[in-house]
Design an enzyme around this catalytic site. Structure first.
Site, short mmCIF file in Angstrom:
data_model
loop_
_atom_site.label_atom_id
_atom_site.label_comp_id
_atom_site.label_asym_id
_atom_site.label_seq_id
_atom_site.Cartn_x
_atom_site.Cartn_y
_atom_site.Cartn_z
CG HIS A 130 -0.73 -0.38 2.48
ND1 HIS A 130 0.26 0.25 3.17
CD2 HIS A 130 -1.25 -1.30 3.31
CE1 HIS A 130 0.34 -0.27 4.37
NE2 HIS A 130 -0.56 -1.22 4.48
CG ASP A 133 -0.85 -7.88 5.97
OD1 ASP A 133 -1.92 -7.48 6.44
OD2 ASP A 133 0.26 -7.49 6.39
CG HIS A 149 -1.03 -0.78 11.69
ND1 HIS A 149 -1.32 -0.23 10.46
CD2 HIS A 149 -0.96 -2.10 11.49
CE1 HIS A 149 -1.39 -1.18 9.57
NE2 HIS A 149 -1.18 -2.32 10.17
CE1 TYR A 170 5.91 -3.97 8.82
CE2 TYR A 170 5.55 -2.87 10.92
CZ TYR A 170 5.14 -3.76 9.94
OH TYR A 170 3.95 -4.42 10.08
FE1 FEO Z 1 0.78 -6.75 8.44
FE2 FEO Z 1 -1.40 -4.37 9.52
O1 FEO Z 1 -0.85 -5.86 8.55
#
Ligand code: FEO
Length: 399
Positions: A24, A82, A145, A192
């Site tokens: 994304h 994911d 998150h 990340y």
């Molecule tokens: Fe790895 Fe917030 O998904």
């Protein structure tokens, strides 16, 4: 013990995505992994699934250990696709007795998959579930998150399944931090953090404090992406502490995009002025740097000096996109300044200043606008601006 066994009876059964290059909007040059974990106990339990495209890899890894139909419990630590993309297929195959999730997790699962009939068992922070020899303790981590996110802590083994936190988009055949180049792991961890978690830094601070208060004996941190921390846990915990405090290094970024090289000349003159003060400086041309790599550098920088030509009374599209991306990630505790060349209207500098102010970046210069092509006198003005910014940054570390 196999190279996928975290402790006796606790296995990594996830999938490796060697090919993904965009997550994304985040550039994942090194691919990623979707980590799922299996505990073989009296109640066989699967923690998370994988992206839908990697379902077969998950099933193969589970089948190497146990028949998937023998799984009793499924824990959903996070509903983003994911990790949950394979959930409907796995629910059909496993038909688990219970599906554990947070209160927000249940809502999110229903809103994703529209199955109210699954055997939800909603857990909250502090809830415990016995698997036989092992006990899971749950910790809700709302907005880390997503609203549904939670951690699962295996008390007897000191293993924390930490969902997205402490992860890295990093595809490797190795599963543990001490089997790979740790500097590479830390680099991917900082990328990340800068691109996924930066905006949640105040919540990360609370999370680190509550983990400390709970006095958990964490021997291993197993995130949903990348390698598992079994040797360098303190390194990643200390890094999260630093990043979430918004601590910066003595470093300035000159981030720019240029139409006919005039703004680029200004950028390099500002960079030369900065370097004269001794401050560490990075020149970042948005034509060649991906926004997510720039954000990784923003994480550790004390100041961002942002330059753009004016195009059609606005910004060049790369700069407009970058500023919008940076605004969403909410960097704080930084100085900012703007510059740019223009032909007749020259709105870019004002627009950059407004964007930086909206991000609560401390704008320390009015901004430097120069018409068409800068001559030596104008470039000296740019250099002087660089010197002023460099001195201001250095002073801020001395005060
Ligand atoms: Fe790895 Fe917030 O998904």
């Amino acid at each position: 013990m196999s190279n996928t066994e975290l402790a006796k009876g606790i296995y990594w059964v996830g999938a490796i995505d060697w090919d993904v290059r965009d997550f994304h909007g985040y550039s994942t040059y090194k691919g990623t992994t979707y980590n799922a974990f299996l505990i073989v106990d009296k109640k066989v339990t699967l923690f998370d699934t994988v992206k839908r495209s990697h379902l077969n890899e998950l099933l193969d890894n589970i089948r190497a250990i146990i028949d998937p139909a023998k799984i009793d419990y499924l824990v959903v630590n996070h509903v983003e696709m994911d990790h949950s993309g394979s959930l409907p297929a796995m629910m059909d195959i496993i038909k688990p007795e219970k599906l554990f999730c947070s209160p927000m997790g249940q809502k999110a699962i229903v809103e994703h998959f529209h199955r109210e009939d699954w055997p939800y068992e909603v857990v909250k922070s502090g809830s415990e579930v016995s698997l036989g020899k092992r006990t899971i303790q749950f910790l809700e981590t709302r907005m880390l998150h997503w609203p549904d996110s939670m951690f699962s802590y295996i008390k007897e083994d000191g293993i924390l399944f930490s969902s997205d936190a402490f992860g890295q988009h990093y595809a490797t055949s190795e599963r543990f931090d001490d089997e790979v180049d740790i500097s590479e792991v830390m680099q991917e961890s900082s990328k990340y953090y800068a691109n996924i978690l930066y905006l949640f830094s105040p919540l990360i601070r609370k999370l680190l404090a509550s983990v400390k208060e709970m006095n958990l004996d964490i021997k291993m941190i197993a995130p949903d992406h990348g390698v598992i921390w079994r040797t360098h846990q303190n390194k990643i915990l200390e890094a999260y502490d630093k990043w979430s405090r918004n601590e910066s290094d003595k470093k300035v970024l000159v981030i720019y995009d240029s139409m006919w090289h005039s703004t680029e000349k200004m950028a390099h003159a500002i960079g030369a002025g900065l370097k004269e003060t001794g401050i560490s400086t990075r020149m970042i041309n948005l034509k060649v740097h991906h926004r997510s790599d720039v954000m990784t550098q923003v994480l550790g920088a004390k100041a961002v000096v942002v330059g753009c030509s004016t195009l059609n009374n606005g910004l060049l599209p790369r700069m407009a996109g970058f500023l919008m991306y940076m605004r969403g990630l909410k960097p704080t505790n930084k100085f900012g300044a703007a510059f740019g060349s223009f032909g007749w209207s020259g709105e870019a500098v004002g627009l950059i200043n407004a964007a930086l102010e909206e991000m609560k970046i401390d704008v320390i210069e009015n901004g430097l606008r120069l018409k068409y092509v800068p001559d030596d006198r104008k470039l000296e003005e740019c250099k002087e601006m660089g010197r002023r910014i460099g001195k201001r940054v250095i002073e801020s570390f001395n005060s």
